[in-house]
Design a protein around this motif. Structure first.
Motif, PDB file in Angstrom:
ATOM      1  N   LYS A 175      32.339 -55.703  35.876  1.00  0.00           N
ATOM      2  CA  LYS A 175      32.057 -54.270  36.049  1.00  0.00           C
ATOM      3  C   LYS A 175      30.572 -53.960  35.825  1.00  0.00           C
ATOM      4  O   LYS A 175      30.144 -52.809  35.943  1.00  0.00           O
ATOM      5  N   THR A 176      29.783 -54.981  35.484  1.00  0.00           N
ATOM      6  CA  THR A 176      28.359 -54.791  35.218  1.00  0.00           C
ATOM      7  C   THR A 176      27.620 -54.364  36.475  1.00  0.00           C
ATOM      8  O   THR A 176      27.775 -54.946  37.541  1.00  0.00           O
ATOM      9  N   ILE A 177      26.796 -53.317  36.312  1.00  0.00           N
ATOM     10  CA  ILE A 177      25.918 -52.842  37.384  1.00  0.00           C
ATOM     11  C   ILE A 177      24.501 -53.201  36.963  1.00  0.00           C
ATOM     12  O   ILE A 177      24.074 -52.875  35.849  1.00  0.00           O
ATOM     13  N   TYR A 178      23.783 -53.889  37.840  1.00  0.00           N
ATOM     14  CA  TYR A 178      22.428 -54.322  37.494  1.00  0.00           C
ATOM     15  C   TYR A 178      21.506 -53.118  37.289  1.00  0.00           C
ATOM     16  O   TYR A 178      21.659 -52.076  37.927  1.00  0.00           O
ATOM     17  N   ASP A 179      20.535 -53.281  36.381  1.00  0.00           N
ATOM     18  CA  ASP A 179      19.624 -52.194  36.052  1.00  0.00           C
ATOM     19  C   ASP A 179      18.677 -51.858  37.201  1.00  0.00           C
ATOM     20  O   ASP A 179      18.354 -50.693  37.421  1.00  0.00           O
ATOM     21  N   ASN A 180      18.214 -52.865  37.924  1.00  0.00           N
ATOM     22  CA  ASN A 180      17.259 -52.611  39.001  1.00  0.00           C
ATOM     23  C   ASN A 180      17.958 -52.139  40.264  1.00  0.00           C
ATOM     24  O   ASN A 180      18.998 -52.665  40.645  1.00  0.00           O
ATOM     25  N   PHE A 181      17.371 -51.125  40.900  1.00  0.00           N
ATOM     26  CA  PHE A 181      17.802 -50.734  42.233  1.00  0.00           C
ATOM     27  C   PHE A 181      16.573 -50.653  43.119  1.00  0.00           C
ATOM     28  O   PHE A 181      15.444 -50.531  42.638  1.00  0.00           O
ATOM     29  N   GLU A 182      16.792 -50.774  44.412  1.00  0.00           N
ATOM     30  CA  GLU A 182      15.702 -50.825  45.374  1.00  0.00           C
ATOM     31  C   GLU A 182      15.620 -49.539  46.183  1.00  0.00           C
ATOM     32  O   GLU A 182      16.646 -48.972  46.567  1.00  0.00           O
ATOM     33  N   LEU A 183      14.406 -49.086  46.439  1.00  0.00           N
ATOM     34  CA  LEU A 183      14.157 -47.999  47.369  1.00  0.00           C
ATOM     35  C   LEU A 183      13.294 -48.526  48.506  1.00  0.00           C
ATOM     36  O   LEU A 183      12.269 -49.167  48.253  1.00  0.00           O
ATOM     37  N   ASP A 184      13.714 -48.278  49.727  1.00  0.00           N
ATOM     38  CA  ASP A 184      12.927 -48.622  50.907  1.00  0.00           C
ATOM     39  C   ASP A 184      12.482 -47.300  51.503  1.00  0.00           C
ATOM     40  O   ASP A 184      13.329 -46.461  51.872  1.00  0.00           O
ATOM     41  N   VAL A 185      11.164 -47.066  51.556  1.00  0.00           N
ATOM     42  CA  VAL A 185      10.619 -45.775  51.948  1.00  0.00           C
ATOM     43  C   VAL A 185       9.816 -45.900  53.230  1.00  0.00           C
ATOM     44  O   VAL A 185       8.912 -46.728  53.326  1.00  0.00           O
ATOM     45  N   LYS A 186      10.152 -45.041  54.197  1.00  0.00           N
ATOM     46  CA  LYS A 186       9.407 -44.965  55.463  1.00  0.00           C
ATOM     47  C   LYS A 186       8.962 -43.508  55.631  1.00  0.00           C
ATOM     48  O   LYS A 186       9.803 -42.617  55.795  1.00  0.00           O
ATOM     49  N   LEU A 187       7.657 -43.303  55.552  1.00  0.00           N
ATOM     50  CA  LEU A 187       7.081 -41.959  55.618  1.00  0.00           C
ATOM     51  C   LEU A 187       6.436 -41.712  56.974  1.00  0.00           C
ATOM     52  O   LEU A 187       5.789 -42.606  57.532  1.00  0.00           O
ATOM     53  N   LYS A 188       6.587 -40.497  57.486  1.00  0.00           N
ATOM     54  CA  LYS A 188       5.907 -40.048  58.696  1.00  0.00           C
ATOM     55  C   LYS A 188       5.087 -38.816  58.353  1.00  0.00           C
ATOM     56  O   LYS A 188       5.540 -37.944  57.630  1.00  0.00           O
ATOM     57  N   PHE A 189       3.892 -38.757  58.922  1.00  0.00           N
ATOM     58  CA  PHE A 189       2.992 -37.614  58.647  1.00  0.00           C
ATOM     59  C   PHE A 189       2.704 -36.845  59.930  1.00  0.00           C
ATOM     60  O   PHE A 189       2.829 -37.326  61.005  1.00  0.00           O
TER      61      PHE A 189
END
Length: 189
Positions: A175-189
């Motif tokens: 049931k362990t959930i790892y502490d690290n999570f990932e964000l993948d960010v794609k920005l448009k201006f």
């Protein structure tokens, strides 16, 4: 006559100096930008999206010198599940066990410094705030014209997001959930 020329020269230098060091704000297009997340546990992973509420980069001579981005945490969605399971996980992520979006609806990243590494790549130092907890974060950001992208690894335990964390609870087993999570960010201006 001489005084007028000197005063005119001084005024020109002041104007040119001011123009040369003026920062410009590069506003993000929130509708065209995308933030995806991946969280892992012993038995697998889940992924989804978070909407960007607002954001901008501060530019000086076409180089990043700062910026600020606000995420609307109430928009957390799960994209790898459907139906009742999707709704349950989204509700749990929004609860106090995880991001507590009722009390903490926003997360914010403030860029405190940026160093050009060449080929549009920057080393970014910033302060990330989640659930009113602020911690420094470093990552690389790639600029390409009117778009930018990055991937961030965030240790949720630093932000009081402890549910299922083996760092705080014993005997969780699968049931362990790892502490690290990932964000993948794609920005448009």
């Amino acid at each position: 006559m001489k005084n007028r020329i000197i005063k005119g020269g001084i005024a020109a230098v002041i104007v040119l100096t001011t123009v040369a060091f003026t920062n410009t704000k590069k506003e993000v297009n929130t509708e065209a930008s995308e933030i995806t997340w991946v969280g892992e546990k012993v038995t697998g992973s889940h992924n989804g999206t978070i909407e960007l509420e607002s954001g901008h980069l501060m530019m000086e001579d076409d180089k990043i010198v700062g910026g600020e981005f606000v995420m609307d945490m109430s928009t957390i969605t799960v994209t790898d599940l459907s139906g009742e399971n999707k709704g349950k996980l989204e509700g749990h992520l929004k609860s106090e066990d995880f991001f507590g979006v009722e009390k903490h609806p926003k997360a914010k990243l403030v860029i405190t410094s940026a160093a050009a590494k060449g080929n549009g790549k920057y080393g970014i130092v910033g302060d990330l705030t989640i659930k009113e907890e602020t911690h420094p974060i470093t990552f690389d950001l790639k600029m390409d014209g009117n778009s930018a992208s990055t991937s961030l690894t965030i240790d949720r335990s630093k932000y009081n997001v402890r549910y299922g964390s083996g760092s705080f609870f014993d005997n969780l087993g699968d049931k362990t959930i790892y502490d690290n999570f990932e964000l993948d960010v794609k920005l448009k201006f």
